[in-house]
Design a protein around this motif. Structure first.
Motif, PDB file in Angstrom:
ATOM      1  N   GLU A 103      -0.400  81.110 -17.327  1.00  0.00           N
ATOM      2  CA  GLU A 103       0.306  80.428 -18.508  1.00  0.00           C
ATOM      3  C   GLU A 103       1.345  79.474 -18.186  1.00  0.00           C
ATOM      4  O   GLU A 103       1.471  78.538 -18.912  1.00  0.00           O
ATOM      5  CB  GLU A 103       0.889  81.664 -19.524  1.00  0.00           C
ATOM      6  CG  GLU A 103      -0.206  82.414 -20.182  1.00  0.00           C
ATOM      7  CD  GLU A 103      -0.880  83.498 -19.083  1.00  0.00           C
ATOM      8  OE1 GLU A 103      -1.854  83.943 -19.601  1.00  0.00           O
ATOM      9  OE2 GLU A 103      -0.365  83.824 -18.199  1.00  0.00           O
ATOM     10  N   ILE A 266       7.907  88.475 -29.978  1.00  0.00           N
ATOM     11  CA  ILE A 266       7.328  88.796 -28.791  1.00  0.00           C
ATOM     12  C   ILE A 266       7.528  90.449 -28.470  1.00  0.00           C
ATOM     13  O   ILE A 266       8.910  90.591 -28.471  1.00  0.00           O
ATOM     14  CB  ILE A 266       7.481  87.798 -27.454  1.00  0.00           C
ATOM     15  CG1 ILE A 266       6.906  86.535 -27.738  1.00  0.00           C
ATOM     16  CG2 ILE A 266       6.915  88.427 -26.394  1.00  0.00           C
ATOM     17  CD1 ILE A 266       7.160  85.748 -26.672  1.00  0.00           C
ATOM     18  N   LYS A 272      -0.961  97.381 -19.749  1.00  0.00           N
ATOM     19  CA  LYS A 272      -1.942  96.881 -20.618  1.00  0.00           C
ATOM     20  C   LYS A 272      -2.573  97.793 -21.630  1.00  0.00           C
ATOM     21  O   LYS A 272      -2.662  97.060 -22.766  1.00  0.00           O
ATOM     22  CB  LYS A 272      -3.040  96.822 -19.710  1.00  0.00           C
ATOM     23  CG  LYS A 272      -2.715  95.556 -18.578  1.00  0.00           C
ATOM     24  CD  LYS A 272      -3.978  95.505 -17.473  1.00  0.00           C
ATOM     25  CE  LYS A 272      -3.324  95.096 -16.049  1.00  0.00           C
ATOM     26  NZ  LYS A 272      -4.499  94.747 -15.030  1.00  0.00           N
ATOM     27  N   ILE A 292      -1.683  90.053 -25.070  1.00  0.00           N
ATOM     28  CA  ILE A 292      -2.089  89.716 -23.898  1.00  0.00           C
ATOM     29  C   ILE A 292      -1.742  90.393 -22.822  1.00  0.00           C
ATOM     30  O   ILE A 292      -0.443  90.727 -22.569  1.00  0.00           O
ATOM     31  CB  ILE A 292      -1.655  87.933 -24.014  1.00  0.00           C
ATOM     32  CG1 ILE A 292       0.229  88.232 -23.830  1.00  0.00           C
ATOM     33  CG2 ILE A 292      -2.066  87.083 -25.029  1.00  0.00           C
ATOM     34  CD1 ILE A 292       0.461  86.541 -23.681  1.00  0.00           C
ATOM     35  N   HIS A 293      -2.554  90.314 -21.981  1.00  0.00           N
ATOM     36  CA  HIS A 293      -2.301  91.013 -20.452  1.00  0.00           C
ATOM     37  C   HIS A 293      -3.425  90.701 -19.387  1.00  0.00           C
ATOM     38  O   HIS A 293      -4.142  89.582 -19.909  1.00  0.00           O
ATOM     39  CB  HIS A 293      -2.142  92.450 -20.756  1.00  0.00           C
ATOM     40  CG  HIS A 293      -3.561  93.263 -21.497  1.00  0.00           C
ATOM     41  ND1 HIS A 293      -4.700  93.186 -20.924  1.00  0.00           N
ATOM     42  CD2 HIS A 293      -3.418  93.698 -22.851  1.00  0.00           C
ATOM     43  CE1 HIS A 293      -5.473  93.848 -21.775  1.00  0.00           C
ATOM     44  NE2 HIS A 293      -4.859  93.973 -22.872  1.00  0.00           N
ATOM     45  N   ARG A 301      -6.303  84.811 -23.674  1.00  0.00           N
ATOM     46  CA  ARG A 301      -4.840  84.850 -23.478  1.00  0.00           C
ATOM     47  C   ARG A 301      -4.326  83.264 -23.968  1.00  0.00           C
ATOM     48  O   ARG A 301      -3.242  83.362 -24.678  1.00  0.00           O
ATOM     49  CB  ARG A 301      -4.530  84.975 -21.835  1.00  0.00           C
ATOM     50  CG  ARG A 301      -4.610  86.486 -21.589  1.00  0.00           C
ATOM     51  CD  ARG A 301      -4.762  86.380 -20.061  1.00  0.00           C
ATOM     52  NE  ARG A 301      -3.622  86.085 -19.337  1.00  0.00           N
ATOM     53  CZ  ARG A 301      -3.281  86.247 -18.011  1.00  0.00           C
ATOM     54  NH1 ARG A 301      -4.116  86.708 -17.181  1.00  0.00           N
ATOM     55  NH2 ARG A 301      -2.193  85.961 -17.319  1.00  0.00           N
ATOM     56  N   LEU A 316       3.064  89.076 -31.009  1.00  0.00           N
ATOM     57  CA  LEU A 316       2.501  88.650 -29.810  1.00  0.00           C
ATOM     58  C   LEU A 316       3.044  90.027 -28.697  1.00  0.00           C
ATOM     59  O   LEU A 316       4.046  90.151 -28.447  1.00  0.00           O
ATOM     60  CB  LEU A 316       2.804  87.398 -29.182  1.00  0.00           C
ATOM     61  CG  LEU A 316       1.874  87.122 -27.732  1.00  0.00           C
ATOM     62  CD1 LEU A 316       0.367  86.971 -28.232  1.00  0.00           C
ATOM     63  CD2 LEU A 316       2.339  85.956 -27.130  1.00  0.00           C
ATOM     64  N   ALA A 318       2.800  91.706 -25.398  1.00  0.00           N
ATOM     65  CA  ALA A 318       2.544  91.201 -24.123  1.00  0.00           C
ATOM     66  C   ALA A 318       3.144  92.043 -22.928  1.00  0.00           C
ATOM     67  O   ALA A 318       4.173  92.753 -23.270  1.00  0.00           O
ATOM     68  CB  ALA A 318       3.076  89.894 -24.005  1.00  0.00           C
ATOM     69  N   ALA A 322       3.632  87.522 -19.703  1.00  0.00           N
ATOM     70  CA  ALA A 322       4.339  86.441 -20.488  1.00  0.00           C
ATOM     71  C   ALA A 322       5.752  86.415 -20.484  1.00  0.00           C
ATOM     72  O   ALA A 322       6.236  85.580 -21.072  1.00  0.00           O
ATOM     73  CB  ALA A 322       3.792  86.549 -21.806  1.00  0.00           C
TER      74      ALA A 322
END
Length: 498
Positions: A103, A266, A272, A292-293, A301, A316, A318, A322
């Motif tokens: 990312e 976030i 995860k 996301i993970h 992602r 989100l 995470a 992230a």
């Protein structure tokens, strides 16, 4: 001995402008179109030093513009080699920027591309989790600036689609995170592939002793630039700590989001599985959320991040994948569902809000077992948290061992359910009675009768002696039978030899 330039974030002189650094008109045009006029403190200190060709160790709290602090002078330095030739040989890799996560690599690549859009310089990004073919095509066409994660970069080196023999500048962005993720062997291999004579830049929010040791192994008399105290958190970020029970943390997150009417937040989880589970809980409660993970594909992602930036996703969830380098404009709040095991990750997590001088909120949940983690964070940032209770929050009552009703029972009056069940039971008893024909299903006094097995009537008949002949085979019949079997055996090839 390295030189040190230290400056606090408050000293950003408003009189300094990007044009004061002697940047190319093409670069200034790109900055002007994005509305950038005055540099941030890290940019104001780093750009002139990098333009001099010196090695740099830049430390600044997250969200202060480190990416532009190294990418703008790199573009300026490489303009001397810029050309419009179509030959790939005229566009060798002259600058390599390493990042710990996909990312962050993608984000840095976007920034670099926007800064050199009016110049002939080419740039590309390579990272794992996606098809190598488009990356290979871009590298073979020739690029001056490559942004990469270490693993995928070495894949391209092994495939001979990337040559680093002419690289003049090496950048390690978020170097401490790369060490935390176990990239040290890969970094050593990459350094060995580069020319000995080059410029080395390291930028991060924190510099651990391990990072300083790594820098000393390959940097040449670096200048250390610090625009804020190491491991400091942004002053404009309001930090709040709430104590809750472990099984009520998910409900607490939902309560905070609804109570504060948060439209973009976030939420950080340590695992995860925890991130996916919390995202599902948010969705079940009507909150648009995504997780996301590391187990998500790169396309998933990136799609989730883009949807979050566009406001299509409210929450989100995470892992720390992230926590580094993500630049989301005007993010109002971050929530620590789990306190990080590494205290330095707390600084990076809450650095997602309150960026570029804006204000933000950082909310953390903790339980009794998290006291040690909280103390470690307080020692790192040199700030004592005031433990608070989440006023007005009432966690849902868990059902315990009570069996869950089926979906057909939900919403049905108890009386109707009882009547339906009674009819069903009565019909079932009647059916069993008619089939077995063994009398009443209950004894006197209402006690249920014991279970009886079905009985075949043939076994209840009285014994009758047989009147037929004894089944004894006559000799001649047996002889014929044996001969018949022998013929068959001979036909199959198993007969005795004569």
């Amino acid at each position: 001995m390295s030189d040190t330039v230290t400056e606090t974030a408050a000293v950003a002189a408003p009189a300094i402008r990007f044009e004061d650094f002697g940047l190319s008109p093409d670069v200034l045009r790109a900055l002007s179109e994005q509305g950038y006029v005055h540099p941030t403190p890290i940019q104001a200190q780093a750009i002139p030093v990098v333009l001099q060709g010196r090695d740099v160790m830049g430390a600044a709290q997250t969200g202060t513009g480190k990416t532009a602090g190294f990418s703008l002078p790199i573009i300026q330095l490489l303009l001397a080699h810029a050309n419009t030739s179509a030959s790939p040989a005229r566009h060798p890799v002259r600058a390599l920027i390493l990042t710990p996560t996909r990312e962050l690599a993608d984000q840095v690549a976007d920034n670099v591309k926007s800064y050199c859009r009016f110049t002939p310089l080419r740039s590309t990004v390579v990272f794992g989790g996606v098809d190598m073919a488009p990356q290979t095509a871009a590298l073979r066409a020739g690029v001056e600036i490559v942004i990469a994660t270490p693993g995928r970069l070495l894949d391209h080196v092994q495939q001979k689609t990337l040559n680093l023999s002419q690289t003049q500048i090496l950048v390690m962005d978020e170097a401490d995170r790369m060490l935390d993720m176990g990239f040290l062997p890969d970094l050593q291999r990459i350094i060995n592939l580069l020319p000995k004579k080059r410029q080395n830049l390291m930028f991060s929010a924190t510099f651990s002793p391990e990072i300083k040791k790594l820098a000393g192994s390959f940097q040449n008399d670096p200048i250390t630039i610090e625009v804020a105290r190491s491991n400091a958190t942004a002053e404009r970020v309001t930090q709040t700590i709430y104590k809750v029970n472990d099984d009520a943390k998910g409900d607490a997150v939902s309560f905070i989001i609804r109570e504060r009417a948060l439209k973009q937040v976030i939420v950080f989880s340590n695992s995860k599985i925890g991130a996916s589970k919390l995202a599902r809980q948010m969705e079940n409660e009507g909150i648009v959320a995504s997780a996301i993970h590391g187990d998500k594909s790169q396309n998933e992602r990136m799609a989730a991040l883009e949807a979050f930036k566009q406001g299509q996703i409210q929450v989100l969830v995470a892992t720390d994948v992230a926590a580094r380098g993500l630049d989301i404009t005007d993010l109002p709040c971050v929530i620590n569902y789990d306190l990080p095991y590494n205290a330095e990750d707390y600084v990076h997590r809450i650095g997602r809000t309150g960026r570029a001088g804006a204000s933000g909120d950082a909310i953390s949940l903790f339980t009794e077992k998290d006291e040690r983690l909280l103390v470690d964070i307080e020692k790192l940032i040199k700030k004592k948290f005031e433990r608070a209770e989440l006023v007005g929050f009432k966690p849902r009552q868990r059902g315990g061992d009570r069996p869950e009703r089926s979906s057909s029972d939900r919403g049905e009056p108890r009386a109707q359910r009882g009547e339906r069940t009674e009819r069903s039971d009565r019909g079932e008893r009647t059916e069993r009675s008619s089939i077995s024909n063994l009398g009443s299903s209950r004894r006197e006094g209402g006690a249920p009768s014991p279970r009886r097995e079905k009985v075949d009537p043939w076994f209840l008949k009285p014994y009758e002696p047989s009147t037929g002949e004894t089944l004894v085979e006559k000799p001649e019949v047996a002889s014929k039978s044996v001969k018949s079997r022998q013929k068959v055996a001979a036909l199959l090839g198993g007969g005795p030899k004569r």
